[in-house]
Design an enzyme around this catalytic site. Structure first.
Site: not given
Ligand SMILES: [Zn+2]
Length: 230
Positions: A40-41, A43, A45, A47, A113-115
């Site tokens: 998703g973009p 902000d 949610g 993380s 995260d941040e994959a």
């Protein structure tokens, strides 16, 4: 590859459990591990959900590792915009994720995260961890960059994941439509060219990111009064 060859190649642990009914307890190891990608973009949610998922699995006595890359805090840590945070392992390009995980005693799951910023090879390693080591992998990230072009790692996740899930936690464009795409804003204008990864939204950076609907991402209209914080 013929069906016969596939059967022979299956390790013992993949054999279906025969003594099972709807009422019997699920034997451990009966379930295949999964690779899931939540996108998703900014902000939306991602993380926050990554942190929540880690907490839930940990409470069940499962052991996991939390990985990230280029987190907004600038350190090896997952931080969410609503103020939660957790120490994490920074995924540098040279890190072999299979070796990282197998060096630990017992790992049941990974939170990645941040994959979208991992290398494609690292995404392949995540699939290996699922298939060959029975580790659940929950990956979170952006799908596309500021041009609305998919990140290579995100594309590979779309191709390989058992499940792909778009997160839409009420991120709205300035016009009120659902915010789907990240725009890179440089000097108050939407950028169409540049490096795929530029960290913005920090005090020292002239680059910021803004979530827009598809219509306004394509037209470059940033809305009234939204070109302040540079
Ligand atoms: Zn819009």
């Amino acid at each position: 590859m013929s069906h016969e060859v596939m059967e022979q190649a299956k390790p013992l642990s993949w054999r279906p459990v025969t003594q099972s009914s709807a009422l019997s307890a699920v034997p451990s190891g009966a379930r295949d591990a999964v690779l899931k990608f939540y996108f998703g973009p900014m902000d939306c949610g991602k993380s926050t959900l990554a942190l929540q998922m880690n907490y839930n699995h940990g409470r069940q006595g499962r052991r996991g590792l939390v990985l990230t890359k280029h987190d907004r805090s600038g350190g090896p840590k997952i931080t969410s915009r609503i103020g939660l945070g957790l120490e994490a392992i920074e995924v540098v390009d040279s890190l072999d994720l299979v070796r990282l995980v197998t060096a630990h005693d017992r790992i049941d799951y990974l939170i990645c995260d941040e994959a979208c910023f991992y290398t494609v090879e690292q995404i392949e390693q995540l699939a290996d961890l699922v298939d060959e080591h029975g580790i659940d992998v929950y990956a979170f990230g952006l799908a596309s960059d500021f041009r609305s072009v998919m990140f290579p790692a995100a594309q590979r996740l779309f191709e390989l994941a058992d499940e792909v899930c778009r997160l839409q936690v009420e991120v709205l464009c300035w016009c009120g439509r659902p915010g789907l795409l990240n725009a890179r804003v440089v000097g108050g204008t939407l950028a169409r060219t540049g490096e795929q990864v530029v960290i913005g939204d920090t005090d020292a950076s002239a680059v910021r990111y803004q979530v827009l609907c598809r219509r306004h991402h394509r037209s470059g209209h940033l809305g009234e009064g939204t070109s302040q914080a540079v």
